[in-house]
Motif scaffolding. Sequence first.
Motif, PDB file in Angstrom:
ATOM      1  N   ALA A  79       0.839  -1.196   0.000  1.00 34.15           N
ATOM      2  CA  ALA A  79       0.000   0.000   0.000  1.00 34.15           C
ATOM      3  C   ALA A  79       0.878   1.252   0.000  1.00 34.15           C
ATOM      4  O   ALA A  79       0.591   2.227  -0.697  1.00 34.15           O
ATOM      5  N   ARG A  80       1.938   1.212   0.789  1.00 39.08           N
ATOM      6  CA  ARG A  80       2.835   2.361   0.844  1.00 39.08           C
ATOM      7  C   ARG A  80       3.529   2.579  -0.504  1.00 39.08           C
ATOM      8  O   ARG A  80       3.926   3.680  -0.844  1.00 39.08           O
ATOM      9  N   ASN A  81       3.664   1.487  -1.251  1.00 34.65           N
ATOM     10  CA  ASN A  81       4.345   1.540  -2.543  1.00 34.65           C
ATOM     11  C   ASN A  81       3.389   1.875  -3.684  1.00 34.65           C
ATOM     12  O   ASN A  81       3.775   1.929  -4.857  1.00 34.65           O
ATOM     13  N   GLU A  82       2.141   2.089  -3.343  1.00 36.09           N
ATOM     14  CA  GLU A  82       1.069   2.328  -4.317  1.00 36.09           C
ATOM     15  C   GLU A  82       1.478   3.293  -5.423  1.00 36.09           C
ATOM     16  O   GLU A  82       1.950   4.401  -5.166  1.00 36.09           O
ATOM     17  N   GLY A  83       1.299   2.844  -6.671  1.00 31.12           N
ATOM     18  CA  GLY A  83       1.550   3.711  -7.812  1.00 31.12           C
ATOM     19  C   GLY A  83       2.985   3.702  -8.309  1.00 31.12           C
ATOM     20  O   GLY A  83       3.280   4.244  -9.366  1.00 31.12           O
ATOM     21  N   LYS A  84       3.868   3.055  -7.549  1.00 30.79           N
ATOM     22  CA  LYS A  84       5.275   3.054  -7.969  1.00 30.79           C
ATOM     23  C   LYS A  84       5.666   1.779  -8.696  1.00 30.79           C
ATOM     24  O   LYS A  84       6.824   1.384  -8.706  1.00 30.79           O
ATOM     25  N   GLY A  85       4.702   1.093  -9.254  1.00 27.15           N
ATOM     26  CA  GLY A  85       5.009  -0.124  -9.997  1.00 27.15           C
ATOM     27  C   GLY A  85       5.137  -1.334  -9.099  1.00 27.15           C
ATOM     28  O   GLY A  85       5.030  -1.236  -7.881  1.00 27.15           O
ATOM     29  N   PRO A  86       5.384  -2.498  -9.720  1.00 22.30           N
ATOM     30  CA  PRO A  86       5.426  -3.774  -8.999  1.00 22.30           C
ATOM     31  C   PRO A  86       6.555  -3.801  -7.970  1.00 22.30           C
ATOM     32  O   PRO A  86       7.627  -3.243  -8.201  1.00 22.30           O
ATOM     33  N   LEU A  87       6.270  -4.463  -6.845  1.00 23.00           N
ATOM     34  CA  LEU A  87       7.272  -4.606  -5.788  1.00 23.00           C
ATOM     35  C   LEU A  87       7.593  -6.091  -5.635  1.00 23.00           C
ATOM     36  O   LEU A  87       6.703  -6.893  -5.370  1.00 23.00           O
ATOM     37  N   PRO A  88       8.861  -6.469  -5.820  1.00 21.08           N
ATOM     38  CA  PRO A  88       9.208  -7.889  -5.743  1.00 21.08           C
ATOM     39  C   PRO A  88       9.222  -8.386  -4.298  1.00 21.08           C
ATOM     40  O   PRO A  88       9.401  -7.605  -3.360  1.00 21.08           O
ATOM     41  N   ILE A  89       9.038  -9.681  -4.145  1.00 22.55           N
ATOM     42  CA  ILE A  89       9.034 -10.299  -2.827  1.00 22.55           C
ATOM     43  C   ILE A  89      10.304  -9.957  -2.054  1.00 22.55           C
ATOM     44  O   ILE A  89      10.264  -9.691  -0.854  1.00 22.55           O
ATOM     45  N   SER A  90      11.422  -9.952  -2.780  1.00 21.85           N
ATOM     46  CA  SER A  90      12.701  -9.685  -2.120  1.00 21.85           C
ATOM     47  C   SER A  90      12.682  -8.364  -1.352  1.00 21.85           C
ATOM     48  O   SER A  90      13.230  -8.254  -0.258  1.00 21.85           O
ATOM     49  N   LYS A  91      12.017  -7.383  -1.912  1.00 19.04           N
ATOM     50  CA  LYS A  91      11.935  -6.068  -1.259  1.00 19.04           C
ATOM     51  C   LYS A  91      11.034  -6.132  -0.026  1.00 19.04           C
ATOM     52  O   LYS A  91      11.333  -5.556   1.018  1.00 19.04           O
ATOM     53  N   ILE A  92       9.938  -6.830  -0.160  1.00 18.75           N
ATOM     54  CA  ILE A  92       8.994  -6.934   0.961  1.00 18.75           C
ATOM     55  C   ILE A  92       9.656  -7.616   2.144  1.00 18.75           C
ATOM     56  O   ILE A  92       9.532  -7.181   3.294  1.00 18.75           O
ATOM     57  N   VAL A  93      10.377  -8.675   1.832  1.00 18.19           N
ATOM     58  CA  VAL A  93      11.025  -9.445   2.889  1.00 18.19           C
ATOM     59  C   VAL A  93      12.100  -8.624   3.591  1.00 18.19           C
ATOM     60  O   VAL A  93      12.370  -8.826   4.777  1.00 18.19           O
ATOM     61  N   LYS A  94      12.698  -7.700   2.847  1.00 21.90           N
ATOM     62  CA  LYS A  94      13.726  -6.866   3.448  1.00 21.90           C
ATOM     63  C   LYS A  94      13.124  -6.043   4.594  1.00 21.90           C
ATOM     64  O   LYS A  94      13.740  -5.807   5.606  1.00 21.90           O
ATOM     65  N   GLU A  95      11.894  -5.628   4.402  1.00 25.49           N
ATOM     66  CA  GLU A  95      11.222  -4.813   5.425  1.00 25.49           C
ATOM     67  C   GLU A  95      10.633  -5.676   6.541  1.00 25.49           C
ATOM     68  O   GLU A  95      10.668  -5.289   7.709  1.00 25.49           O
ATOM     69  N   HIS A  96      10.091  -6.809   6.181  1.00 28.20           N
ATOM     70  CA  HIS A  96       9.496  -7.713   7.166  1.00 28.20           C
ATOM     71  C   HIS A  96      10.172  -9.066   7.076  1.00 28.20           C
ATOM     72  O   HIS A  96       9.863  -9.844   6.181  1.00 28.20           O
ATOM     73  N   PRO A  97      11.077  -9.351   7.963  1.00 28.47           N
ATOM     74  CA  PRO A  97      11.806 -10.613   7.883  1.00 28.47           C
ATOM     75  C   PRO A  97      10.873 -11.810   8.026  1.00 28.47           C
ATOM     76  O   PRO A  97      10.212 -11.980   9.048  1.00 28.47           O
ATOM     77  N   MET A  98      10.781 -12.594   6.999  1.00 26.84           N
ATOM     78  CA  MET A  98       9.961 -13.814   7.030  1.00 26.84           C
ATOM     79  C   MET A  98      10.386 -14.715   5.886  1.00 26.84           C
ATOM     80  O   MET A  98      11.142 -14.316   5.005  1.00 26.84           O
TER      81      MET A  98
END
Lengths: 129, 129
Positions: free
Chosen positions: B17-36
């Motif tokens: 949601a925070r990335n809204e409008g800035k194009g696709p966000l890869p899993i690798s980026k998401i995981v960087k923010e939330h370790p899982m």
Amino acid sequence: MLSKKSQYAFRALTTLARNEGKGPLPISKIVKEHPMSVKFLETILLELRKNDLLGSKKGKGGGYFLLRPPEEISLAQIIRILDGPIAPLKCVSLNFYERCDDCNEVSCGLNKLMAEVRDAKLKVLVKRL
Amino acid sequence: MLSKKSQYAFRALTTLARNEGKGPLPISKIVKEHPMSVKFLETILLELRKNDLLGSKKGKGGGYFLLRPPEEISLAQIIRILDGPIAPLKCVSLNFYERCDDCNEVSCGLNKLMAEVRDAKLKVLVKRL
DNA sequence: CTTAATCCCATAGGTTATGTAGGGTTATGT
DNA sequence: ACATAACCCTACATAACCTATGGGATTAAG
């Protein structure tokens, strides 16, 4: 989702509540009113007894009975004994609190919401049986 | 109790949601923010995509993105997709209704209470992300 | 004292959900 | 071509859930 344990317990307890003051009620009688596995109900009532919600009397003429007046018994108590926490997350549970290590409890947006859910559920579940 | 699936999904979606409008966000980026677990998150996002909550793009520069504005996404939707019914009993579920055969839905005291619980939960869970 | 009713306890099985992990396939931008 | 990334399939370990079985201990009544 409510487990069958809690569902069966609810039914058994309402029957016990209706029987209030008339002495112990055996499992056989309860099952006659609510068709369910006798053995399963046995383990359930046993668990409720160990948690001081029910009393029991062995032998002929024995059975189970409420240890408190029906007005003091709520679904919340039953669920906590048989299913565990009311809150959707341990880190916002009143009776089963556990720190969660993957969200810091201050900034995590989820636990705020889940605390609200907990309160909303409780408001309904603390009503007497 | 909320499953880890839904917990992780919540976190991932807030990031998306925070990335809204800035194009696709890869899993690798998401995981960087939330370790899982990357693999676990993969299956989660896949499931959300199949249920039309997310879109995805393969290949370089690809990733996941919201299909609707963040204001239109609620935890209730996430939970229904990943964990199933909000209601504690199928027989009072709005989206996963099933008749229950061991309680008649008219006189059963339990389903009345559970319907109240459902509504109380929903009131909180329909709030936007 | 014997019998029947009843709670008590341990265990085990089948099923489902949960969370994780590995390996390989397909699409895409450079 | 190559690197990136989603996609998909399989398998597994653990736990929870529901039911079933077999016996043991206690009590009341005859």
